[in-house]
Design a protein around this motif. Structure first.
Motif, PDB file in Angstrom:
ATOM      1  N   HIS A  83      -2.999   4.694  -4.312  1.00 47.62           N
ATOM      2  CA  HIS A  83      -2.100   3.538  -4.347  1.00 47.62           C
ATOM      3  C   HIS A  83      -1.105   3.707  -5.489  1.00 47.62           C
TER       4      HIS A  83
ATOM      5  N   GLY B 145       3.300  -9.914   2.324  1.00 47.67           N
ATOM      6  CA  GLY B 145       3.490  -8.485   2.098  1.00 47.67           C
ATOM      7  C   GLY B 145       2.634  -7.951   0.978  1.00 47.67           C
ATOM      8  N   CYS B 146       2.959  -6.720   0.580  1.00 48.19           N
ATOM      9  CA  CYS B 146       2.184  -6.046  -0.446  1.00 48.19           C
ATOM     10  C   CYS B 146       2.464  -6.688  -1.806  1.00 48.19           C
TER      11      CYS B 146
ATOM     12  N   PHE C 156       4.853  -4.887  -4.195  1.00 52.55           N
ATOM     13  CA  PHE C 156       6.170  -4.528  -3.681  1.00 52.55           C
ATOM     14  C   PHE C 156       7.264  -4.522  -4.748  1.00 52.55           C
TER      15      PHE C 156
ATOM     16  N   CYS D 165       7.034  -1.528  -7.111  1.00 52.78           N
ATOM     17  CA  CYS D 165       6.621  -0.243  -6.555  1.00 52.78           C
ATOM     18  C   CYS D 165       7.783   0.738  -6.481  1.00 52.78           C
TER      19      CYS D 165
ATOM     20  N   ARG E 288       8.417   1.756  -2.439  1.00 49.09           N
ATOM     21  CA  ARG E 288       8.467   0.664  -1.466  1.00 49.09           C
ATOM     22  C   ARG E 288       9.431   0.925  -0.309  1.00 49.09           C
TER      23      ARG E 288
ATOM     24  N   CYS F 228       6.864  -2.988   3.687  1.00 44.53           N
ATOM     25  CA  CYS F 228       5.899  -3.386   2.662  1.00 44.53           C
ATOM     26  C   CYS F 228       6.078  -4.851   2.288  1.00 44.53           C
ATOM     27  N   GLN F 229       7.326  -5.296   2.361  1.00 46.06           N
ATOM     28  CA  GLN F 229       7.597  -6.671   1.950  1.00 46.06           C
ATOM     29  C   GLN F 229       7.119  -7.664   3.002  1.00 46.06           C
TER      30      GLN F 229
ATOM     31  N   PRO G  15      -0.358  -4.098   3.873  1.00 48.29           N
ATOM     32  CA  PRO G  15      -1.013  -2.941   4.472  1.00 48.29           C
ATOM     33  C   PRO G  15      -2.528  -3.122   4.483  1.00 48.29           C
TER      34      PRO G  15
ATOM     35  N   CYS H  60      -1.913   1.092   1.190  1.00 40.39           N
ATOM     36  CA  CYS H  60      -0.497   1.419   1.019  1.00 40.39           C
ATOM     37  C   CYS H  60       0.014   2.082   2.289  1.00 40.39           C
ATOM     38  N   TRP H  61       1.096   1.543   2.824  1.00 39.67           N
ATOM     39  CA  TRP H  61       1.699   2.116   4.037  1.00 39.67           C
ATOM     40  C   TRP H  61       2.205   3.518   3.762  1.00 39.67           C
TER      41      TRP H  61
END
Lengths: 327, 293, 330
Positions: free
Chosen positions: A250, A286-287, A290, A293, A296, A300-301, A305, A318-319
């Protein structure tokens, strides 16, 4: 190691009014195997302490409220247990060590009596056997001259010694699980080293599982077999200690490991993660990482994930790194 | 950096005071009512000659001990004086004492307490002994002693009430100063070279203001009570001039003739005291440095 | 680079030890700082490390004369701070500033960010117009990585890291020669810690001021210090260039301190020196070498004779009788 001792599944905890709650813990899942030491790492607001309090059902309600999830301990769901059954579990099956030992010890009670009381609550032993057990425990935690310290009061001990007393109390009934919430944070480095050494010794001598909560990656690396990384109320990475520290997946874990200053490196500049830790519950969608990151992407927003598997013992939410792994 | 919008550079609006006032009075309907009550009482006191239906001192044998009627809304007392008019004029004395004495005491007490707390040492010892000495006497007893020495009169009552209240303020101010003095931001101010008087005014006083203001509102109530007690004992406002305290005293002698002076003045004191206490609570909630905004 | 900026000679600070009213007993005396001497050069970062109660923060405050020293001399830029008048001291504060540990307590909760940062300017440049002052504050905020738009807000709206940036902006407002940084990152989250360490380094490169950097975390110190001074119970036990202190520490306490900190590496915590016992109370400092009660090398001479700081390598001084023959040295 057949079945896990503790299994936390999809645990969510809210704080504040029911109409407009703040979600401080969001869909947290992890497990602690028998005899395993699991580290829960995170910064302020990551929800690591709330997780441990939820396991023991010690979240103050209100304002807290366990919104969803299961906490399966030794085959039974602690969240479904009647409230009056919890004290039997606390102390006997699950014991806890806190960051500040002074406030967790009764200042007007001799430590011999305090440890004795912890035994008395859960075990029928006559007073001389109990005394023996207290002395045995104090020896185990490395208290010098335990017999003569039975009558001493908490203020007569230094911080490190008080933490040893706390650990002796926690071990009084051979708990199956020991939860240690930042056990060495309030201590000086040389004293911290003593307590860490003690915890390792306990791991090898007592057959308890350990859930260690800490912000200090060094402490986690020293004690644990498994690491669960939390960020803003979510688990973002989970894996065995070597893969987490060697090949973190991650971006948050990666950044954190790079940002920590180390004794053995000559980098001129520390790696820095931009921005600051988000306030609890401020990220709705979302993450959670984000905004800070470096990898990103748009999705992700929008979409949190799921935990992707990276090998049998390692997963991360994490995508981007999951996709890279596939290709 | 490019040119900054000039509004930002020139205006440093201090909306804090405004904010406090707004939050205190508009935050809670109960506080709003309390504020309104006090506002009405102050207006009544100021406009007494215009509002009062009769001369508060005018006696008449024809109208002794009349019960409330259309002519005398709250009846009359044993000398035939209109109770409502006496209450209206009496509010002047009671409110002036009630507001002036705590206000003066707050200023003097805070100065003493902050000086003692900030500088410590000999100053602190002297001030603390003085406070202890004054605190050894109950307020009322202290007031009686001083009144006995000075005699009655408007200013003497103010002096007495102020002296009786100073130790409380000084003690609270000193304790709060000792705590605030330890704050890192005070050390920060010293380390950037700020002069001591500026540190006290800018960094100490605003941060101990909350308990002082609360105390002040609570003691407005005490001052009205104390003035009433002194007048009741006959050493406060001199008859025939009315204050709520001596209206009650006079009324007590005549309680079987007419209970209305006691009921009226008692009610007035209760309502004003309650209102000030409610405002004090609201101020405390808002002034807490970490709360609000 | 080699101009001496700070020169401390035999600085001591004792707390307590006063008589009590109606009692012959005296309050116990704490020897917080006990005969510390060192020099600091312009533009360098001297880090002071040690555990709680070793006197490192007290020493930092003595340098700024926020505390009155019990004895010794402290010269900053050639003036002896311990001898000058209150007014002269206040004037010399322009040259020395402080960054505090507690990002929450060190900013007055009732003042705006602009008021907080402008306070030193108000004191030392009273002729500056309020507009110019606000422009300067905006500039300072940008230098510490914050937007100038925040200047009319109050501290409570900011996170620990942002508050620490505000504290730094206040400290650099007057371009001081010396900044005493008292554990400036120890209250911050790890991910924010690195930002502040880097910021402090960037500012130093830009402006050339010296840091007296008080810390307990040796790993952080490694990234920011030029020289490191290790303190134990109010005394300096070792001082030297960073490269030597980390590669070849000579004092057994420094060695223990270095090996005790857990490294974020599951295989990196193997050879750890575990010291026995606790730090003795500063009211009862052991005779001779104060570290002898926990020292793995202690000999009879250590309790009778106090080891003085002596040169053990170029630029490196240690206070240990056995520095050269120390077997645990790496």
């Amino acid at each position: 190691m057949s079945r896990a001792l503790l299994k936390v599944e999809n645990l969510s905890v809210d704080f504040g009014p029911v109409s407009n709650p703040i979600r401080v813990l969001n869909d947290v899942s992890f497990s602690v195997g028998r005899g395993q030491a699991v580290g829960l790492v995170g910064e302020s607001g990551s929800g690591k302490s709330i997780t441990s309090l939820s396991i023991l059902r010690l979240v103050p309600e209100p304002p807290g409220h366990i919104a969803a999830g299961r906490v399966e301990f030794d085959g039974c769901d602690l969240l479904k247990l009647p409230r009056n059954k919890m004290p039997e579990i606390r102390g006997r099956d699950i014991a806890m060590i806190f960051q500040e030992p002074m406030s967790s010890l009764n200042p007007v009670m001799a430590i011999g009596d305090q440890i004795g009381e912890a035994i008395k609550l859960h075990r029928a032993l006559d007073s001389s056997r109990r005394r023996e057990r207290v002395i045995e425990l104090l020896k185990l935690v490395g208290m010098p001259d335990p017999v003569s310290r039975l009558g001493s009061y908490p203020h007569q001990f230094s911080g490190g010694m008080r933490q040893r007393v706390m650990i002796a109390m926690a071990l009084a009934c051979d708990p199956k699980l020991l939860i240690a919430d930042e056990p060495t944070t309030a201590l000086d480095v040389t004293i911290q080293a003593q307590v860490l050494e003690l915890m390792k010794k306990i791991r090898s001598e007592v057959n308890s599982s350990i859930l260690l909560i800490s912000h200090d990656l060094g402490v986690i690396a020293d004690i644990c077999d498994r690491v669960v990384v939390m960020y803003a109320g979510r688990v973002v990475e989970d894996g065995d200690v070597k893969s987490i520290f060697r090949t973190p997946k991650h971006p948050y874990t990666q950044g954190l490991l790079q940002a920590v200053p180390r004794l053995a490196d000559d980098r001129e500049r520390l790696y820095q993660i931009a921005g600051s830790v988000p306030a609890a519950g401020s990220i709705k969608q979302g993450c959670p990482f984000f905004a800070r990151c470096s990898l990103r992407q748009n999705r992700c927003q929008e979409q949190m994930p799921p935990m992707f598997q990276f090998g049998s013992e390692h997963s991360a939410a994490c995508w981007v790194t999951a996709e890279e792994e596939v290709s | 950096m490019t040119a900054l919008p000039s509004t930002r550079l020139t205006s440093a609006p201090d909306s804090r005071t405004l904010f406090v006032i707004k939050t205190v009075f508009l935050g809670n309907p109960v506080t709003m009512v309390a504020a309104l009550v006090i506002f009405i009482f102050i207006c009544v006191a100021i406009l007494a000659p215009l509002i009062a239906p009769y001369d508060p001192l005018a006696q008449s044998y024809l109208t002794i001990n009349i019960y409330p009627s259309a002519e005398h809304w709250l009846g009359t007392d044993q000398f035939g004086r209109d109770v409502l008019s006496r209450l209206i004029y009496g509010s002047r004395n009671s409110l002036i004492f009630g507001i002036t004495a705590p206000f003066l005491a707050a200023i003097i007490g805070t100065t003493l307490g902050v000086t003692a707390g900030y500088f410590g040492g000999l100053v602190d010892r002297l001030v603390t002994r003085l406070i202890d000495l004054l605190l050894a006497f109950p307020e009322l007893l202290l007031a009686i002693i001083i009144m006995a020495a000075l005699g009655g009169g408007f200013w003497n009552i103010i002096v007495v009430l102020t002296i009786a209240f100073v130790p409380g303020f000084a003690r609270v101010a000193r304790a709060s100063t000792l705590a605030v003095k330890q704050e890192p931001y005070v050390e920060a101010a010293i380390s950037v070279g700020v002069r001591t008087p500026t540190i006290i005014i800018r960094h100490i006083v605003p941060n101990i203001a909350a308990p002082i203001v609360v105390l002040m509102t609570l003691w407005v109530a005490s001052a009205i009570r104390l003035e009433a007690a002194l007048s009741f004992l006959g050493i406060g406002t001199r008859p025939p001039h009315p204050s709520w305290g001596n209206i009650i005293r006079d009324g007590l002698n005549n309680i079987f003739g007419s209970p209305w002076p006691i009921i009226g003045a008692g009610l007035a004191i209760t309502v004003v005291v309650l209102s000030f206490n409610l405002i004090g609570d609201a101020v405390r909630d808002v002034l807490d440095p970490e709360g609000g905004e | 680079m080699n101009d001496v900026l700070v020169k401390a000679e035999g600085v001591t600070k004792f707390f307590g030890g006063e008589g009590r009213l109606f009692s012959k007993e005296k309050t116990p005396q704490v020897r917080a700082v006990d005969g510390v001497s060192f020099e600091m050069f312009a533009g360098e970062t001297l880090a002071v490390v040690g555990e709680s109660g070793c006197g490192k923060s007290t020493l930092g405050r003595l340098l700024l004369r926020l505390l009155e020293p019990t004895g010794g001399r402290i010269e900053i830029d050639g003036t002896d701070l311990t001898q000058i008048s209150k007014e002269a001291l206040r004037n010399s504060r322009r040259k020395m500033q402080m960054v505090f540990q507690d990002p929450y307590g060190s900013l007055s909760p009732r003042r705006t960010i602009a008021e907080i940062i402008a306070e030193p300017l108000e004191v030392f440049e009273p002729s500056m117009s309020s507009r110019a002052r606000r422009e300067r504050v905006a500039d300072l905020l940008e230098q510490v990585g914050l937007s100038p738009d925040i200047m009319d807000r109050r501290p409570r709206q900011f996170s620990g890291g942002q508050r620490q940036r505000i504290g730094i902006a206040r400290a650099i407002a007057l371009n001081p020669a010396l900044i005493v940084a008292d554990e400036p990152v120890s209250a911050l989250d790890v991910s924010v810690q690195a930002q502040i360490v880097n910021l402090l380094q960037d500012l130093q490169q830009d402006k050339g001021f010296s840091y007296f950097f008080v810390a307990h975390d040796l790993a952080v110190v490694r990234h920011i210090a030029d020289r490191v001074m290790v303190m134990y119970l109010g005394r300096v036990v070792e001082i030297g260039p960073k490269s030597k202190i980390y590669a070849a520490p000579q004092h057994p306490y420094t060695q223990a301190l270095l090996s005790a900190a857990p490294e974020p590496d599951p295989e990196g915590n193997t050879k750890r020196i575990i010291l026995q016992g606790d730090v003795p109370s500063p009211t009862k400092v052991p005779s001779g070498c104060s570290f002898r009660t926990r020292c793995p090398l202690a000999q009879p001479i250590c309790s009778s004779e106090r080891p003085e700081l002596r040169q053990v390598a170029e630029g490196q001084l240690a206070a240990c009788h056995f520095a050269e023959t120390n077997p645990i040295r790496q």
